[in-house]
Design a protein around this motif. Structure first.
Motif: not given
Length: 324
Positions: A64-92
């Motif tokens: 279950x955690x692995x699925x969540x981490x896969x979604x969060x890494x994909x979101x961070x990878x696709x995030x534009x520069x302005x929204x990258x910090x929020x996406x990376x914070x979710x992953x952190x």
């Protein structure tokens, strides 16, 4: 007099022009430095994404955690520069809730990736600070030296840098009853039971024998003397998670015999042991060898004949040997 005024005006203009050129050059270098630092930060963030995906694919996290981490890494990878910090914070935040990764290579890669993110973020924010400071100076603003260059923003994320394993030395006792069965305790590891002999970490001021006797007394109620222990005869290097902490432990194994009719008394358990040890029972060598249960050390059944051969010997025993 008019000539002097002209000279003064020319000097002032030259000084102003020199300052304009120096400030513009410095500002240009700061913008270049900021963009280079951003590129390095992006590379570090991408490396953390790759390390997280690799750990998830290797089964380092619950499904279950692995699925969540896969979604969060994909979101961070696709995030534009302005929204990258929020996406990376979710992953952190998601990574911070995970238990330490046991696999040595995966843990090292995640640790290194986290450290590189923290370092790259620091360099980038330093560049942003210097650039914004120069752009805030009245001279820079008056002459619009920044042109149309965007004002760089700080990149603020929580530094969730995984820590390395805690180093620990432990003493364990392979305790045999009158039927030569081994006393084993159980705990949960990734949702399954694992079994191990009595014992624990060496505390300040203790030697291995003192630790072995103390742990034996606390976990079984059996009080023995130093002369009752044989060994240590085995040494094992183990890497495991206990109470949310990743340990890299060197274990030394002693042998001892329980008196006839001995009954295990766990009333001396510490609070940590009460919360994490789920049971105990005696196993014969045959059961150790053929049971579907997981036993540590894994070589215990194969080493029992060797252990019985040196049990109780007062003379020098063979050198400590490595087991798994």
């Amino acid at each position: 007099m008019s000539t002097l005024v002209i000279v003064i005006v020319l000097v002032v203009l030259l000084l102003a022009a020199l300052r304009l050129w120096l400030t513009a050059s410095r500002l240009d270098r700061l913008h270049v430095r900021t963009e280079a630092a951003w590129a390095a930060l992006e590379g570090a963030l991408s490396r953390r994404i790759v390390a997280t995906r690799a750990a998830a694919a290797a089964g380092a996290f619950a499904e279950r955690d692995a699925d969540l981490l896969r979604r969060l890494t994909s979101a961070a990878d696709r995030a534009p520069r302005r929204a990258r910090a929020d996406a990376e914070n979710d992953l952190s935040r998601a990574l911070a809730t995970q238990p330490p990764v046991i696999a040595r290579e995966l843990a090292a890669e995640l640790l290194d990736a986290g450290e590189r993110v923290a370092l790259a973020r620091r360099f980038y924010n330093d560049a942003v600070r210097d650039t914004r400071a120069l752009r805030a100076v009245w001279f820079t603003r008056l002459f619009r030296l920044a042109g149309r260059a965007a004002l760089p923003d700080y990149f603020e994320i929580a530094d969730q840098v995984p820590t390395g394993p805690a180093q620990r030395t432990a003493a364990r006792v392979v305790l045999l009853d009158e039927s030569e069965r081994v006393l084993m305790f159980s705990s949960a590891e990734h949702g399954r039971a694992v079994w191990f002999p009595t014992g624990g970490g060496v505390e300040a001021g203790e030697d291995l024998r003192t630790t072995a006797l103390r742990e034996l007394r606390e976990e079984t109620g059996l009080v023995l003397e130093s002369a009752d222990l044989t060994g240590p005869i085995w040494r094992r290097s183990a890497r495991f998670v206990f109470t949310g902490v990743l340990y890299e432990q060197t274990e030394f194994y002693f042998l001892a015999s329980a008196p006839p009719g001995f009954q295990v008394d766990v009333s001396g358990f510490t609070d940590v042991e009460k919360d994490n040890i789920t049971g105990h029972r005696w196993f014969s060598e045959e059961e150790l060898r053929h049971s579907s249960e997981t036993f540590y050390p894994t070589e215990l059944a194969d080493r029992m004949t060797e252990g019985r051969s040196v049990m109780g010997r007062a003379e020098a025993i063979p050198a400590v040997v490595e087991i798994f």
